[in-house]
Each structure stands twice: as structure tokens, then as C-alpha cells.
Write a protein that holds these residues in place. Structure first.
Motif, PDB file in Angstrom:
ATOM      1  N   VAL A  33      18.849  30.944 -49.201  1.00  0.00           N
ATOM      2  CA  VAL A  33      18.952  30.378 -47.863  1.00  0.00           C
ATOM      3  C   VAL A  33      18.799  28.866 -48.032  1.00  0.00           C
ATOM      4  CG1 VAL A  33      17.747  30.137 -45.666  1.00  0.00           C
ATOM      5  CG2 VAL A  33      18.085  32.415 -46.679  1.00  0.00           C
ATOM      6  N   MET A  34      19.600  28.107 -47.326  1.00  0.00           N
ATOM      7  CA  MET A  34      19.553  26.650 -47.442  1.00  0.00           C
ATOM      8  C   MET A  34      19.146  26.023 -46.115  1.00  0.00           C
ATOM      9  SD  MET A  34      20.288  26.183 -50.573  1.00  0.00           S
ATOM     10  CE  MET A  34      20.396  24.387 -50.551  1.00  0.00           C
ATOM     11  N   GLY A  35      18.366  24.970 -46.226  1.00  0.00           N
ATOM     12  CA  GLY A  35      17.919  24.280 -45.027  1.00  0.00           C
ATOM     13  C   GLY A  35      18.058  22.782 -45.168  1.00  0.00           C
ATOM     14  N   TRP A  36      18.125  22.126 -44.030  1.00  0.00           N
ATOM     15  CA  TRP A  36      18.066  20.664 -43.965  1.00  0.00           C
ATOM     16  C   TRP A  36      16.824  20.289 -43.153  1.00  0.00           C
ATOM     17  CZ3 TRP A  36      20.918  17.156 -46.551  1.00  0.00           C
ATOM     18  CH2 TRP A  36      22.146  17.565 -47.089  1.00  0.00           C
ATOM     19  N   PHE A  37      16.115  19.320 -43.668  1.00  0.00           N
ATOM     20  CA  PHE A  37      14.948  18.770 -42.992  1.00  0.00           C
ATOM     21  C   PHE A  37      15.111  17.255 -42.943  1.00  0.00           C
ATOM     22  CE2 PHE A  37      11.974  22.368 -42.785  1.00  0.00           C
ATOM     23  CZ  PHE A  37      12.656  23.273 -43.583  1.00  0.00           C
ATOM     24  N   ARG A  38      14.294  16.611 -42.140  1.00  0.00           N
ATOM     25  CA  ARG A  38      14.318  15.155 -42.124  1.00  0.00           C
ATOM     26  C   ARG A  38      12.918  14.608 -41.899  1.00  0.00           C
ATOM     27  NH1 ARG A  38      17.485  13.926 -36.363  1.00  0.00           N
ATOM     28  NH2 ARG A  38      15.686  14.265 -34.980  1.00  0.00           N
ATOM     29  N   GLN A  39      12.749  13.386 -42.346  1.00  0.00           N
ATOM     30  CA  GLN A  39      11.464  12.714 -42.163  1.00  0.00           C
ATOM     31  C   GLN A  39      11.717  11.267 -41.797  1.00  0.00           C
ATOM     32  OE1 GLN A  39       8.691  13.094 -45.426  1.00  0.00           O
ATOM     33  NE2 GLN A  39       6.956  12.633 -44.083  1.00  0.00           N
ATOM     34  N   ALA A  40      11.307  10.923 -40.601  1.00  0.00           N
ATOM     35  CA  ALA A  40      11.418   9.546 -40.134  1.00  0.00           C
ATOM     36  C   ALA A  40      10.168   8.773 -40.558  1.00  0.00           C
ATOM     37  CB  ALA A  40      11.569   9.526 -38.618  1.00  0.00           C
ATOM     38  N   PRO A  41      10.271   7.467 -40.642  1.00  0.00           N
ATOM     39  CA  PRO A  41       9.108   6.659 -41.040  1.00  0.00           C
ATOM     40  C   PRO A  41       7.904   6.915 -40.141  1.00  0.00           C
ATOM     41  CG  PRO A  41      11.086   5.326 -41.049  1.00  0.00           C
ATOM     42  CD  PRO A  41      11.476   6.642 -40.448  1.00  0.00           C
ATOM     43  N   GLY A  42       6.770   7.224 -40.758  1.00  0.00           N
ATOM     44  CA  GLY A  42       5.549   7.447 -40.017  1.00  0.00           C
ATOM     45  C   GLY A  42       5.459   8.786 -39.317  1.00  0.00           C
ATOM     46  N   LYS A  43       6.427   9.659 -39.582  1.00  0.00           N
ATOM     47  CA  LYS A  43       6.420  10.966 -38.915  1.00  0.00           C
ATOM     48  C   LYS A  43       6.389  12.103 -39.929  1.00  0.00           C
ATOM     49  CE  LYS A  43       8.724   9.579 -34.638  1.00  0.00           C
ATOM     50  NZ  LYS A  43       9.799   9.921 -33.663  1.00  0.00           N
ATOM     51  N   ARG A  45       7.636  15.613 -41.693  1.00  0.00           N
ATOM     52  CA  ARG A  45       8.928  16.205 -42.002  1.00  0.00           C
ATOM     53  C   ARG A  45       9.219  17.289 -40.981  1.00  0.00           C
ATOM     54  NH1 ARG A  45      10.427  17.541 -48.163  1.00  0.00           N
ATOM     55  NH2 ARG A  45       9.670  15.392 -48.214  1.00  0.00           N
ATOM     56  N   GLU A  46      10.460  17.346 -40.491  1.00  0.00           N
ATOM     57  CA  GLU A  46      10.808  18.337 -39.478  1.00  0.00           C
ATOM     58  C   GLU A  46      12.082  19.083 -39.829  1.00  0.00           C
ATOM     59  OE1 GLU A  46      11.367  16.445 -35.663  1.00  0.00           O
ATOM     60  OE2 GLU A  46      12.903  15.072 -36.421  1.00  0.00           O
ATOM     61  N   PHE A  47      12.123  20.301 -39.356  1.00  0.00           N
ATOM     62  CA  PHE A  47      13.274  21.163 -39.579  1.00  0.00           C
ATOM     63  C   PHE A  47      14.465  20.673 -38.778  1.00  0.00           C
ATOM     64  CE2 PHE A  47      15.641  24.949 -40.249  1.00  0.00           C
ATOM     65  CZ  PHE A  47      16.232  25.273 -39.035  1.00  0.00           C
ATOM     66  N   VAL A  48      15.643  20.746 -39.398  1.00  0.00           N
ATOM     67  CA  VAL A  48      16.889  20.370 -38.716  1.00  0.00           C
ATOM     68  C   VAL A  48      17.794  21.586 -38.552  1.00  0.00           C
ATOM     69  CG1 VAL A  48      18.968  18.949 -38.830  1.00  0.00           C
ATOM     70  CG2 VAL A  48      16.767  18.003 -39.590  1.00  0.00           C
ATOM     71  N   ALA A  49      18.094  22.262 -39.658  1.00  0.00           N
ATOM     72  CA  ALA A  49      19.034  23.376 -39.603  1.00  0.00           C
ATOM     73  C   ALA A  49      18.856  24.240 -40.839  1.00  0.00           C
ATOM     74  CB  ALA A  49      20.466  22.880 -39.515  1.00  0.00           C
ATOM     75  N   ALA A  50      19.272  25.498 -40.724  1.00  0.00           N
ATOM     76  CA  ALA A  50      19.247  26.406 -41.865  1.00  0.00           C
ATOM     77  C   ALA A  50      20.444  27.337 -41.785  1.00  0.00           C
ATOM     78  CB  ALA A  50      17.949  27.204 -41.902  1.00  0.00           C
ATOM     79  N   ILE A  51      20.824  27.853 -42.941  1.00  0.00           N
ATOM     80  CA  ILE A  51      21.985  28.728 -43.008  1.00  0.00           C
ATOM     81  C   ILE A  51      21.697  29.878 -43.959  1.00  0.00           C
ATOM     82  CG2 ILE A  51      23.078  27.357 -44.850  1.00  0.00           C
ATOM     83  CD1 ILE A  51      25.778  27.906 -43.407  1.00  0.00           C
ATOM     84  N   SER A  52      22.176  31.039 -43.596  1.00  0.00           N
ATOM     85  CA  SER A  52      21.954  32.230 -44.405  1.00  0.00           C
ATOM     86  C   SER A  52      22.766  32.183 -45.697  1.00  0.00           C
ATOM     87  CB  SER A  52      22.334  33.476 -43.604  1.00  0.00           C
ATOM     88  OG  SER A  52      23.716  33.444 -43.281  1.00  0.00           O
ATOM     89  N   ILE A 103      15.490  33.359 -43.898  1.00  0.00           N
ATOM     90  CA  ILE A 103      15.743  32.102 -43.207  1.00  0.00           C
ATOM     91  C   ILE A 103      14.504  31.719 -42.403  1.00  0.00           C
ATOM     92  CG2 ILE A 103      16.745  33.094 -41.106  1.00  0.00           C
ATOM     93  CD1 ILE A 103      18.948  30.866 -41.432  1.00  0.00           C
ATOM     94  N   THR A 104      14.130  30.460 -42.477  1.00  0.00           N
ATOM     95  CA  THR A 104      12.898  30.007 -41.859  1.00  0.00           C
ATOM     96  C   THR A 104      12.979  28.532 -41.520  1.00  0.00           C
ATOM     97  OG1 THR A 104      10.499  29.764 -42.184  1.00  0.00           O
ATOM     98  CG2 THR A 104      11.880  29.584 -44.129  1.00  0.00           C
ATOM     99  N   THR A 105      12.193  28.135 -40.543  1.00  0.00           N
ATOM    100  CA  THR A 105      12.093  26.726 -40.184  1.00  0.00           C
ATOM    101  C   THR A 105      10.887  26.066 -40.855  1.00  0.00           C
ATOM    102  OG1 THR A 105      10.743  27.169 -38.231  1.00  0.00           O
ATOM    103  CG2 THR A 105      13.130  27.208 -37.934  1.00  0.00           C
ATOM    104  N   ASP A 106      10.087  26.846 -41.568  1.00  0.00           N
ATOM    105  CA  ASP A 106       8.848  26.377 -42.172  1.00  0.00           C
ATOM    106  C   ASP A 106       9.132  25.729 -43.518  1.00  0.00           C
ATOM    107  OD1 ASP A 106       5.613  27.983 -42.868  1.00  0.00           O
ATOM    108  OD2 ASP A 106       6.348  25.957 -43.226  1.00  0.00           O
ATOM    109  N   ALA A 107       8.894  24.441 -43.619  1.00  0.00           N
ATOM    110  CA  ALA A 107       9.166  23.709 -44.857  1.00  0.00           C
ATOM    111  C   ALA A 107       8.364  24.274 -46.026  1.00  0.00           C
ATOM    112  CB  ALA A 107       8.861  22.228 -44.670  1.00  0.00           C
ATOM    113  N   ASN A 108       7.198  24.801 -45.755  1.00  0.00           N
ATOM    114  CA  ASN A 108       6.343  25.316 -46.835  1.00  0.00           C
ATOM    115  C   ASN A 108       6.941  26.541 -47.522  1.00  0.00           C
ATOM    116  OD1 ASN A 108       4.235  23.410 -46.468  1.00  0.00           O
ATOM    117  ND2 ASN A 108       3.523  24.556 -44.698  1.00  0.00           N
TER     118      ASN A 108
END
Length: 123
Positions: A33-43, A45-52, A103-108
Motif C-alpha cells: 500500500v502506498m501513501g503520500w504525506f506532507r509536513q509544513a514548516p513547524g507542523k 506530518r499529515e496524511f494526504v492520500a493512500a492507494i491500495s 491501507i491506513t492514514t497513520d504514518a506510524n
């Protein structure tokens, strides 16, 4: 193991588009399963999207629904993130990640990560 390398980031004006790519090494890309995450300065990391694994199921964070599309090409060992209608608040370092489990939104839960590609959206 799998190694992930992102590309496609850059500077774009608000309303513009970018396509991020994440190339994976190894012959078992379709097992992940593949995911995209992002991290803005000072914030955080957050989930963006995932695909089976097959690409048949996709899940998005609410703030990108209708603007971003995740898709994959298992023959090319690559997952993509098409980003349209970009906003200044989309500015962040974008990471792809691979998960052997569900598939998960959890970065861990993601076992492997790329080094990230920077996206800057100017207003």
C-alpha cells in the motif's frame, strides 16, 4: 525492503499544478500500500492520500479531495500524486511511504519512507 525516491516538487503559483512521482526499488512494489504525506514548516506530518496495492481503492484527506489524485503504475514501480488547484497552504515537503499491511492514514504504520520533495505554492 524497498527504497523510495520522490521527485517532481518545485515552486508553483496558486492555482497551478504539479505531479509528484515516487519511484520504488525492488520487485515487490505491488505488495505495498502506498501513501503520500506532507509536513509544513513547524507542523506535524499529515496524511494526504493512500492507494491500495492494485490501485483500485484510494483514500484522501478532506483538504485535498477534488484537487489531488493518487495513482500508481505497478509495471513502473511508481506512485504519483497529481496536485491541481494548488493553494499556498499546500506548501510542504511531500513524502511517499510504503506499507505492507492494510491501507491506513497513520504514518506510524508505514514501514518505508522516501527523502521527500519540496513543494512551494506562491500566492
Amino acid at each position: 525492503q524497498v527504497q523510495l525516491v520522490e521527485s517532481g516538487g518545485g515552486l508553483v503559483q496558486a492555482g497551478g499544478s504539479l505531479r509528484l512521482s515516487c519511484a520504488a526499488s525492488g520487485r515487490t512494489f505491488s505488495s505495498y500500500v502506498m501513501g503520500w504525506f506532507r509536513q509544513a514548516p513547524g507542523k506535524e506530518r499529515e496524511f494526504v492520500a493512500a492507494i491500495s496495492r492494485s490501485g483500485g481503492y484510494r483514500y484522501y484527506a478532506d483538504f485535498v479531495k477534488g484537487r489531488f489524485t493518487i495513482f500508481r503504475d505497478n509495471a513502473k514501480n511508481t506512485v504519483y500524486l497529481q496536485m491541481n488547484s494548488l493553494k499556498p497552504e499546500d506548501t510542504a515537503v511531500y513524502y511517499c511511504a510504503a506499507d505492507l499491511k492494510g491501507i491506513t492514514t497513520d504514518a506510524n504504520e508505514y514501514e518505508y519512507w522516501g527523502q521527500g520533495t519540496s513543494v512551494t505554492v506562491s500566492s
